[in-house]
Every structure is written in structure tokens, then in C-alpha cells.
Write a protein that holds these residues in place. Structure first.
Motif, PDB file in Angstrom:
ATOM      1  N   TYR A   3       0.849  -1.186   0.000  1.00  0.00           N
ATOM      2  CA  TYR A   3       0.000   0.000   0.000  1.00  0.00           C
ATOM      3  C   TYR A   3       0.885   1.236   0.000  1.00  0.00           C
ATOM      4  CZ  TYR A   3      -3.609  -3.366   0.910  1.00  0.00           C
ATOM      5  OH  TYR A   3      -4.451  -4.440   0.800  1.00  0.00           O
ATOM      6  N   GLN A   4       0.761   2.017  -1.047  1.00  0.00           N
ATOM      7  CA  GLN A   4       1.538   3.244  -1.185  1.00  0.00           C
ATOM      8  C   GLN A   4       0.708   4.386  -0.612  1.00  0.00           C
ATOM      9  OE1 GLN A   4       3.606   3.903  -4.923  1.00  0.00           O
ATOM     10  NE2 GLN A   4       2.650   5.918  -5.015  1.00  0.00           N
ATOM     11  N   VAL A  15      -3.666  10.627   3.643  1.00  0.00           N
ATOM     12  CA  VAL A  15      -5.079  10.862   3.368  1.00  0.00           C
ATOM     13  C   VAL A  15      -5.716   9.751   2.535  1.00  0.00           C
ATOM     14  CG1 VAL A  15      -4.894  13.366   3.598  1.00  0.00           C
ATOM     15  CG2 VAL A  15      -4.541  12.304   1.362  1.00  0.00           C
ATOM     16  N   ALA A  16      -4.903   8.991   1.835  1.00  0.00           N
ATOM     17  CA  ALA A  16      -5.407   7.919   0.983  1.00  0.00           C
ATOM     18  C   ALA A  16      -4.264   6.933   0.746  1.00  0.00           C
ATOM     19  CB  ALA A  16      -5.923   8.483  -0.339  1.00  0.00           C
ATOM     20  N   ALA A  17      -4.567   5.879  -0.014  1.00  0.00           N
ATOM     21  CA  ALA A  17      -3.533   4.896  -0.342  1.00  0.00           C
ATOM     22  C   ALA A  17      -3.853   4.266  -1.684  1.00  0.00           C
ATOM     23  CB  ALA A  17      -3.444   3.816   0.735  1.00  0.00           C
ATOM     24  N   ALA A  75      -7.123   3.499  -3.755  1.00  0.00           N
ATOM     25  CA  ALA A  75      -7.044   3.411  -5.213  1.00  0.00           C
ATOM     26  C   ALA A  75      -6.621   2.004  -5.615  1.00  0.00           C
ATOM     27  CB  ALA A  75      -6.049   4.442  -5.745  1.00  0.00           C
ATOM     28  N   VAL A  76      -7.310   1.461  -6.597  1.00  0.00           N
ATOM     29  CA  VAL A  76      -7.018   0.118  -7.109  1.00  0.00           C
ATOM     30  C   VAL A  76      -6.900   0.211  -8.626  1.00  0.00           C
ATOM     31  CG1 VAL A  76      -7.841  -2.258  -7.323  1.00  0.00           C
ATOM     32  CG2 VAL A  76      -8.255  -0.983  -5.205  1.00  0.00           C
ATOM     33  N   TYR A 105     -15.394   5.540  -1.245  1.00  0.00           N
ATOM     34  CA  TYR A 105     -14.030   5.404  -0.752  1.00  0.00           C
ATOM     35  C   TYR A 105     -13.152   4.573  -1.680  1.00  0.00           C
ATOM     36  CZ  TYR A 105     -16.016   7.388   3.422  1.00  0.00           C
ATOM     37  OH  TYR A 105     -16.670   8.213   4.305  1.00  0.00           O
ATOM     38  N   LEU A 106     -13.715   4.079  -2.785  1.00  0.00           N
ATOM     39  CA  LEU A 106     -12.966   3.274  -3.738  1.00  0.00           C
ATOM     40  C   LEU A 106     -12.708   4.076  -5.006  1.00  0.00           C
ATOM     41  CD1 LEU A 106     -11.758   0.561  -4.649  1.00  0.00           C
ATOM     42  CD2 LEU A 106     -14.064  -0.077  -5.426  1.00  0.00           C
TER      43      LEU A 106
END
Length: 109
Positions: A3-4, A15-17, A75-76, A105-106
Motif C-alpha cells: 500500500y503506497q 489521506v489515501a492509499a 485506489a485500485v 471510498y474506492l
């Protein structure tokens, strides 16, 4: 899975990954996704791999929430080949439903 973090430089907060699939070969070390993803696409395995990544990322995001870490998004990355699969949207909906992650959230890239 790796997970970056995505960092807000104003307050240095995460804030996110971005969820990243990595393959560590026992003898060759880290194998670049640019090498194994095209092979997975050619072999017709990218759908199953993408579904695995999506589910793991959603589940990990919910686990972080349970620990008090609230990210604005996970993020995917998706393969263009996945988008041509008629069942890809159902897979996304199932991953969200099964893990309890709300769709906002995706971030699918």
C-alpha cells in the motif's frame, strides 16, 4: 499486497492509499508488475487476480478503519481487459458489499 500512501503535504498526514500488487519470487526477488501483468492478461488470469486485489484492498481499508485510520480513498488499478469483462461491475459491487466499504471510498484507476 503493498500500500503506497498518498500524503497531504500541508500537514504530512496520510489521506489515501494505492493498493499495489507485488510478486516476490523466492530466488529472483521482486518481479515487476510490468512483467507479470501482461502474462496474466494473456493467460486469461487477470480477472481473478484483479478481483483478489480489489477484495484485499477493500478489506484492508475496512481493517484500518476498525483501527481508527480513516482514509479518504483506496485506489485500485484495473486492467483494460477487466473492463471488457461483462462481470467486472458485479465483482466490484460484490467486493464492496462483502467488505462493507462504501463506494465513495474506492477509486478505480
Amino acid at each position: 499486497m503493498h500500500y503506497q500512501p498518498i500524503v497531504n503535504f500541508e500537514d504530512d498526514g496520510i489521506v489515501a492509499a494505492e493498493a499495489l500488487l507485488r510478486w516476490e519470487h523466492p530466488e529472483k526477488g521482486m518481479i515487476s508488475p510490468s512483467l507479470f501483468i501482461p502474462i496474466a492478461e494473456e493467460m486469461g488470469m487477470i480477472g481473478a487476480i484483479g478481483d483478489y486485489v480489489l477484495r484485499k484492498a477493500c478489506a484492508q481499508t475496512m481493517a484500518w478503519r476498525d483501527e481508527g485510520v480513516h482514509l479518504s480513498q483506496i485506489a485500485v488499478n484495473m486492467s483494460p481487459k477487466q473492463l471488457h469483462d461483462d462481470g467486472w461491475l458485479d465483482s466490484v459491487k460484490a467486493a464492496l458489499s462483502d467488505t462493507g466499504l462504501e463506494p465513495q471510498y474506492l477509486d478505480l484507476e
